[in-house]
Design an enzyme around this catalytic site. Structure first.
Site, PDB file in Angstrom:
ATOM      1  CG  ASN A 177      -1.034  -0.058   2.800  1.00 18.16           C
ATOM      2  OD1 ASN A 177       0.162  -1.011   2.574  1.00 18.16           O
ATOM      3  ND2 ASN A 177      -0.560   0.733   3.317  1.00 18.16           N
ATOM      4  CG  ASP A 178      -0.749   4.061   2.642  1.00 20.99           C
ATOM      5  OD1 ASP A 178      -1.538   3.573   1.569  1.00 20.99           O
ATOM      6  OD2 ASP A 178       0.007   5.315   3.837  1.00 20.99           O
ATOM      7  CB  SER A 180       2.140   6.282   6.084  1.00 23.98           C
ATOM      8  OG  SER A 180       1.993   4.955   5.002  1.00 23.98           O
ATOM      9  NE  ARG A 199      -3.902   6.147  10.305  1.00 24.84           N
ATOM     10  CZ  ARG A 199      -5.599   5.904  10.359  1.00 24.84           C
ATOM     11  NH1 ARG A 199      -5.275   5.421  12.179  1.00 24.84           N
ATOM     12  NH2 ARG A 199      -6.135   5.795  10.011  1.00 24.84           N
TER      13      ARG A 199
END
Length: 458
Positions: A25-26, A87, A151
């Site tokens: 993902n990210d 992240s 986050r």
């Protein structure tokens, strides 16, 4: 290993950054070090599902040749990132590349901590090994703000000093970006709320659906204007937005314009690399099909150069280095009916209404792009190609122009459309065995298309 190795799955992009298998993902920490671009990303090395989050790693000398590297960050049993290395970003801290990321421990109750990991050998151009710092530099959100989401740190420089943003959401449903002084990366000091969802410009650009802003990114453009990018969270990843404006000496961000960063349904969590003369952006394109349909999931977009128009709107274009992927000769230079390769870079310009067809099913449904320069609209119609969430055709509005141009970067199931340099649309389309990938363009339009081929060194 080159990322351009032929995939087993025809839906798998060949020329964009993704791991050989399993979940991604990210994008995290795009970073330039010793002449190489490094790109990290959220990665589950064991399965194509969102769990067991590590940092994957690839690097490139030129944004066209990409090579895989060993996993950079791995959760440490008993450590602050035991339940995942989430992240963040990468910065140069006194000559040592340092990852600044969200750690989640086994007692995770919704709030992350801010953790560090340092390159074990800064002289290694591949930055293969990383050493985590055992104690978080921020153990949780500041007191008194009733923060329920915390986050995704992002470190930037302003007036010669280092600062950081952290994405947040509050108990009353207000999203925000928190600001920290982190001139000393081991000693963070809360400096206030940079911006929240009650700001009039933010409310006008994003509405009130988001309850948290994830993955904040802040960068300066060549004109001196600043851009704040946030990923809009409403309990799930939703979409992305941007605000352009002024960043004052006292770190007050005053937005003047904003909107959606990408008008497609398959783009999220972009990460920005600030270079001396430009800013580069990558986003995550998730799968528009159910998890488990393949042994891989997720891909990063092509690198995009991002800037600001005089009216405050975002300016976006593919990185010019992508021309290194072009075949020696174009496969199409005029309107007509032409077979499309599996990966291509196509530009169509029209002075009147024009329709571009990219895919045709056995039943006659078509994947089309319609341009209307007089109205200032581009319409992407998926025809009969299904996705998890059905949706109407996507209509993108830009200022009316004499000639409207769309550039289509297609690679496997990944379609990235650049409407002039004012809007982008990222969508995933999964061709079926009897579909015909064929280009037809309205007569009178100008068209040029290049097949994407593995780059040659040199």
């Amino acid at each position: 290993m080159s990322l351009a190795a032929p995939p087993q799955d025809p839906h798998a992009p060949r020329f964009r950054v993704r791991p050989p298998a399993n979940w991604m993902n990210d994008p995290n920490g795009p970073f330039r070090w010793r002449g190489r671009y490094h790109l990290f990303y959220q990665h589950n090395p064991d399965a194509a599902v969102h769990a067991n989050v590590h940092w994957g790693h690839a690097s490139s000398p030129d944004l066209a040749h990409w090579e895989h590297h060993p996993i950079a960050l791995t959760p440490v049993p008993g450590g602050p990132d035991e339940a995942g290395c989430w992240s963040g970003c990468v910065v140069d801290d006194g000559g040592v590349p340092t990852a600044v990321y969200t750690g989640v421990d086994r007692h995770h109750e919704g709030l992350g901590t801010i953790c560090l990991a340092r390159a074990a050998d800064p002289d290694d151009p591949a930055l293969t090994e990383w050493t985590p710092v055992p104690t978080p530099v921020v153990t949780g959100p500041p007191e008194g703000l009733d923060v329920v989401m915390f986050r995704d740190p992002f470190v930037f420089r302003h007036d010669g000093r280092r600062w950081a943003l952290v994405g947040a959401g509050h108990a009353d449903g207000t999203p925000s970006v928190l600001l920290y002084d982190c001139e000393d990366l081991t000693d963070w000091r809360f400096a206030g709320v940079l911006l929240d969802g009650r700001d009039p410009a933010a409310a006008a650009a994003f509405g009130d659906r988001a309850t948290g802003w994830e993955c904040p990114q802040l960068y300066a453009t060549r004109s001196g204007e600043w851009v704040l990018v946030v990923s809009l969270w409403d309990g799930h990843p939703w979409t992305t937005g941007y605000l352009t404006g002024r960043l004052d000496t006292d770190l007050r961000f005053t937005p003047r314009a904003g909107g959606l960063l990408d008008h497609g349904r398959d783009f999220y969590a972009p990460a920005v690399l600030q270079e001396a003369d430009r800013a580069l952006m990558w986003g995550w394109s998730w799968e528009a099909r159910e998890q488990g349909e393949a042994d891989w999931a997720g891909v990063l977009t092509a690198p995009r150069v991002v800037d600001v128009h005089p009216d405050g709107a975002l300016r976006v274009a593919p990185a010019p280095e992508l021309h290194r992927l072009h075949a020696p000769e174009p496969f199409v230079t005029a309107p007509g009916r032409v077979p499309l390769p599996a990966a291509y870079d196509l530009t169509v310009s029209a002075r009147g209404s024009a329709t571009v067809s990219l895919l045709r099913s056995a039943s006659g449904a078509e994947l089309t792009v319609r341009l209307d320069p007089d109205e200032g609209t581009l319409t992407l119609d998926r025809g009969g190609w299904p996705r998890k969430e059905p949706g109407a055709p996507i209509v993108v509005d830009v200022p009316p122009v004499e000639e409207l141009t769309v550039r289509v970067l297609a690679d496997g199931s990944l379609y990235e459309l650049f409407v002039g340099d004012r809007a982008t649309v990222t969508e995933r389309v999964y061709r079926r065995a009897d579909d015909v990938s064929e280009l037809t363009v309205t007569p009178g339009a100008a068209v040029t298309g290049w097949e994407l081929v593995p780059p040659t060194h040199g």
